[in-house]
Design a protein around this motif. Structure first.
Motif, PDB file in Angstrom:
ATOM      1  N   VAL A   1     -16.101   3.360   0.849  1.00 23.85           N
ATOM      2  CA  VAL A   1     -14.814   2.869   0.353  1.00 23.85           C
ATOM      3  C   VAL A   1     -14.962   1.422  -0.111  1.00 23.85           C
ATOM      4  CG1 VAL A   1     -12.433   2.299   1.027  1.00 23.85           C
ATOM      5  CG2 VAL A   1     -13.456   4.470   1.742  1.00 23.85           C
ATOM      6  N   TYR A   2     -15.631   0.596   0.685  1.00 25.45           N
ATOM      7  CA  TYR A   2     -15.843  -0.802   0.291  1.00 25.45           C
ATOM      8  C   TYR A   2     -16.614  -0.886  -1.027  1.00 25.45           C
ATOM      9  CZ  TYR A   2     -14.499  -2.261   5.071  1.00 25.45           C
ATOM     10  OH  TYR A   2     -13.837  -2.497   6.248  1.00 25.45           O
ATOM     11  N   LEU A   3     -17.630  -0.070  -1.192  1.00 22.35           N
ATOM     12  CA  LEU A   3     -18.380  -0.077  -2.452  1.00 22.35           C
ATOM     13  C   LEU A   3     -17.502   0.332  -3.627  1.00 22.35           C
ATOM     14  CD1 LEU A   3     -21.758   1.473  -1.255  1.00 22.35           C
ATOM     15  CD2 LEU A   3     -21.345  -0.897  -1.961  1.00 22.35           C
ATOM     16  N   ARG A   4     -16.676   1.324  -3.408  1.00 22.22           N
ATOM     17  CA  ARG A   4     -15.771   1.766  -4.481  1.00 22.22           C
ATOM     18  C   ARG A   4     -14.771   0.671  -4.836  1.00 22.22           C
ATOM     19  NH1 ARG A   4     -13.211   7.360  -3.228  1.00 22.22           N
ATOM     20  NH2 ARG A   4     -12.732   7.263  -5.443  1.00 22.22           N
ATOM     21  N   LEU A   5     -14.281  -0.057  -3.828  1.00 23.47           N
ATOM     22  CA  LEU A   5     -13.359  -1.166  -4.090  1.00 23.47           C
ATOM     23  C   LEU A   5     -14.044  -2.268  -4.890  1.00 23.47           C
ATOM     24  CD1 LEU A   5     -11.530  -1.455  -0.660  1.00 23.47           C
ATOM     25  CD2 LEU A   5     -10.558  -0.636  -2.813  1.00 23.47           C
ATOM     26  N   LEU A   6     -15.267  -2.591  -4.521  1.00 21.60           N
ATOM     27  CA  LEU A   6     -16.007  -3.622  -5.257  1.00 21.60           C
ATOM     28  C   LEU A   6     -16.242  -3.196  -6.702  1.00 21.60           C
ATOM     29  CD1 LEU A   6     -18.585  -4.647  -2.524  1.00 21.60           C
ATOM     30  CD2 LEU A   6     -16.653  -6.018  -3.358  1.00 21.60           C
ATOM     31  N   ASP A   7     -16.609  -1.947  -6.901  1.00 23.36           N
ATOM     32  CA  ASP A   7     -16.812  -1.441  -8.265  1.00 23.36           C
ATOM     33  C   ASP A   7     -15.528  -1.499  -9.077  1.00 23.36           C
ATOM     34  OD1 ASP A   7     -19.486  -0.935  -7.839  1.00 23.36           O
ATOM     35  OD2 ASP A   7     -19.221   1.219  -7.512  1.00 23.36           O
ATOM     36  N   ALA A   8     -14.443  -1.059  -8.481  1.00 24.57           N
ATOM     37  CA  ALA A   8     -13.155  -1.063  -9.181  1.00 24.57           C
ATOM     38  C   ALA A   8     -12.724  -2.486  -9.513  1.00 24.57           C
ATOM     39  CB  ALA A   8     -12.096  -0.371  -8.331  1.00 24.57           C
ATOM     40  N   ASN A   9     -12.932  -3.395  -8.578  1.00 24.82           N
ATOM     41  CA  ASN A   9     -12.567  -4.783  -8.816  1.00 24.82           C
ATOM     42  C   ASN A   9     -13.411  -5.383  -9.941  1.00 24.82           C
ATOM     43  OD1 ASN A   9     -10.919  -7.077  -7.913  1.00 24.82           O
ATOM     44  ND2 ASN A   9     -12.899  -7.977  -7.406  1.00 24.82           N
ATOM     45  N   ALA A  10     -14.703  -5.083  -9.955  1.00 27.36           N
ATOM     46  CA  ALA A  10     -15.581  -5.583 -11.016  1.00 27.36           C
ATOM     47  C   ALA A  10     -15.177  -5.032 -12.384  1.00 27.36           C
ATOM     48  CB  ALA A  10     -17.034  -5.218 -10.710  1.00 27.36           C
TER      49      ALA A  10
ATOM     50  N   GLU B   1      -3.749   1.749  -9.037  1.00 26.85           N
ATOM     51  CA  GLU B   1      -4.543   2.960  -9.253  1.00 26.85           C
ATOM     52  C   GLU B   1      -5.659   3.061  -8.209  1.00 26.85           C
ATOM     53  OE1 GLU B   1      -5.582   6.564 -10.924  1.00 26.85           O
ATOM     54  OE2 GLU B   1      -3.765   5.360 -11.143  1.00 26.85           O
ATOM     55  N   VAL B   2      -6.269   1.928  -7.892  1.00 25.77           N
ATOM     56  CA  VAL B   2      -7.317   1.913  -6.867  1.00 25.77           C
ATOM     57  C   VAL B   2      -6.730   2.298  -5.511  1.00 25.77           C
ATOM     58  CG1 VAL B   2      -9.037   0.478  -5.700  1.00 25.77           C
ATOM     59  CG2 VAL B   2      -8.629   0.190  -8.159  1.00 25.77           C
ATOM     60  N   ALA B   3      -5.540   1.818  -5.220  1.00 26.71           N
ATOM     61  CA  ALA B   3      -4.876   2.183  -3.954  1.00 26.71           C
ATOM     62  C   ALA B   3      -4.675   3.694  -3.885  1.00 26.71           C
ATOM     63  CB  ALA B   3      -3.544   1.457  -3.825  1.00 26.71           C
ATOM     64  N   ARG B   4      -4.252   4.287  -4.993  1.00 30.88           N
ATOM     65  CA  ARG B   4      -4.040   5.737  -5.025  1.00 30.88           C
ATOM     66  C   ARG B   4      -5.347   6.511  -4.862  1.00 30.88           C
ATOM     67  NH1 ARG B   4      -0.762   4.277  -9.275  1.00 30.88           N
ATOM     68  NH2 ARG B   4       1.440   4.470  -8.796  1.00 30.88           N
ATOM     69  N   VAL B   5      -6.327   6.148  -5.667  1.00 37.07           N
ATOM     70  CA  VAL B   5      -7.553   6.935  -5.754  1.00 37.07           C
ATOM     71  C   VAL B   5      -8.517   6.655  -4.605  1.00 37.07           C
ATOM     72  CG1 VAL B   5      -9.597   7.348  -7.175  1.00 37.07           C
ATOM     73  CG2 VAL B   5      -7.358   7.159  -8.256  1.00 37.07           C
ATOM     74  N   VAL B   6      -8.720   5.397  -4.285  1.00 38.79           N
ATOM     75  CA  VAL B   6      -9.726   5.032  -3.288  1.00 38.79           C
ATOM     76  C   VAL B   6      -9.150   4.987  -1.879  1.00 38.79           C
ATOM     77  CG1 VAL B   6     -11.384   3.248  -2.583  1.00 38.79           C
ATOM     78  CG2 VAL B   6     -11.057   3.766  -5.016  1.00 38.79           C
ATOM     79  N   LEU B   7      -7.963   4.414  -1.744  1.00 38.78           N
ATOM     80  CA  LEU B   7      -7.376   4.256  -0.408  1.00 38.78           C
ATOM     81  C   LEU B   7      -6.423   5.383  -0.031  1.00 38.78           C
ATOM     82  CD1 LEU B   7      -6.664   0.409  -0.493  1.00 38.78           C
ATOM     83  CD2 LEU B   7      -8.674   1.605   0.417  1.00 38.78           C
ATOM     84  N   ASN B   8      -6.119   6.247  -0.981  1.00 40.18           N
ATOM     85  CA  ASN B   8      -5.190   7.359  -0.734  1.00 40.18           C
ATOM     86  C   ASN B   8      -3.830   6.904  -0.207  1.00 40.18           C
ATOM     87  OD1 ASN B   8      -6.748   9.606  -1.568  1.00 40.18           O
ATOM     88  ND2 ASN B   8      -8.009   9.315   0.251  1.00 40.18           N
TER      89      ASN B   8
ATOM     90  N   LEU C   1       4.682  -3.613  -1.123  1.00 41.53           N
ATOM     91  CA  LEU C   1       4.184  -4.772  -0.374  1.00 41.53           C
ATOM     92  C   LEU C   1       3.104  -4.375   0.623  1.00 41.53           C
ATOM     93  CD1 LEU C   1       7.479  -6.782   0.243  1.00 41.53           C
ATOM     94  CD2 LEU C   1       5.645  -7.278  -1.377  1.00 41.53           C
ATOM     95  N   GLN C   2       3.325  -3.303   1.364  1.00 37.53           N
ATOM     96  CA  GLN C   2       2.326  -2.862   2.327  1.00 37.53           C
ATOM     97  C   GLN C   2       1.086  -2.339   1.614  1.00 37.53           C
ATOM     98  OE1 GLN C   2       2.111  -3.295   5.693  1.00 37.53           O
ATOM     99  NE2 GLN C   2       0.034  -2.628   5.259  1.00 37.53           N
ATOM    100  N   ALA C   3       1.275  -1.632   0.523  1.00 33.97           N
ATOM    101  CA  ALA C   3       0.124  -1.122  -0.237  1.00 33.97           C
ATOM    102  C   ALA C   3      -0.729  -2.282  -0.740  1.00 33.97           C
ATOM    103  CB  ALA C   3       0.602  -0.253  -1.401  1.00 33.97           C
ATOM    104  N   ARG C   4      -0.091  -3.324  -1.210  1.00 31.56           N
ATOM    105  CA  ARG C   4      -0.838  -4.497  -1.698  1.00 31.56           C
ATOM    106  C   ARG C   4      -1.563  -5.198  -0.554  1.00 31.56           C
ATOM    107  NH1 ARG C   4      -2.037  -7.013  -6.742  1.00 31.56           N
ATOM    108  NH2 ARG C   4      -3.434  -8.637  -6.060  1.00 31.56           N
ATOM    109  N   ARG C   5      -0.908  -5.322   0.599  1.00 32.01           N
ATOM    110  CA  ARG C   5      -1.562  -5.936   1.768  1.00 32.01           C
ATOM    111  C   ARG C   5      -2.786  -5.114   2.181  1.00 32.01           C
ATOM    112  NH1 ARG C   5       3.814  -7.303   3.534  1.00 32.01           N
ATOM    113  NH2 ARG C   5       3.959  -5.282   4.542  1.00 32.01           N
ATOM    114  N   THR C   6      -2.643  -3.807   2.180  1.00 31.91           N
ATOM    115  CA  THR C   6      -3.758  -2.934   2.550  1.00 31.91           C
ATOM    116  C   THR C   6      -4.898  -3.087   1.551  1.00 31.91           C
ATOM    117  OG1 THR C   6      -2.265  -1.359   3.616  1.00 31.91           O
ATOM    118  CG2 THR C   6      -4.439  -0.529   2.969  1.00 31.91           C
TER     119      THR C   6
END
Length: 87
Positions: A30-39, A46-53, A61-66
């Protein structure tokens, strides 16, 4: 969304501090996917939906904090945390 049965349950907030946790170990991909998406400058919602479900529309607000806390932890893992895997 991806099939949540194929990834660990996402905590509301990622761990903080300078020690590798069992949660970090579970979240490596998950961390690798977040780094890739951020790059790639992907939209955080969209990253919250796809990567973090998580649904950013239900509680933005909570989704952004997560998302923020997990991205911070992913950056820490890339810069420092990986050293724990080498020990």
């Amino acid at each position: 969304m991806t099939d949540p049965s194929h990834q660990p349950k996402i905590a509301e907030l990622a761990p903080e501090g300078n020690l590798l946790t069992s949660y970090d170990q579970l979240m490596r991909v998950v961390y690798l996917r977040l780094l890739d998406a951020n790059a790639a400058n992907a939209d955080w919602r969209e990253v919250a939906r796809v990567v973090l479900n998580i649904d950013p529309d239900s509680d933005p607000l909570q989704a952004r904090r997560t998302w923020d806390s997990h991205l911070r932890r992913a950056v820490w893992m890339a810069e420092y945390g990986f050293q724990f895997f080498l020990q």
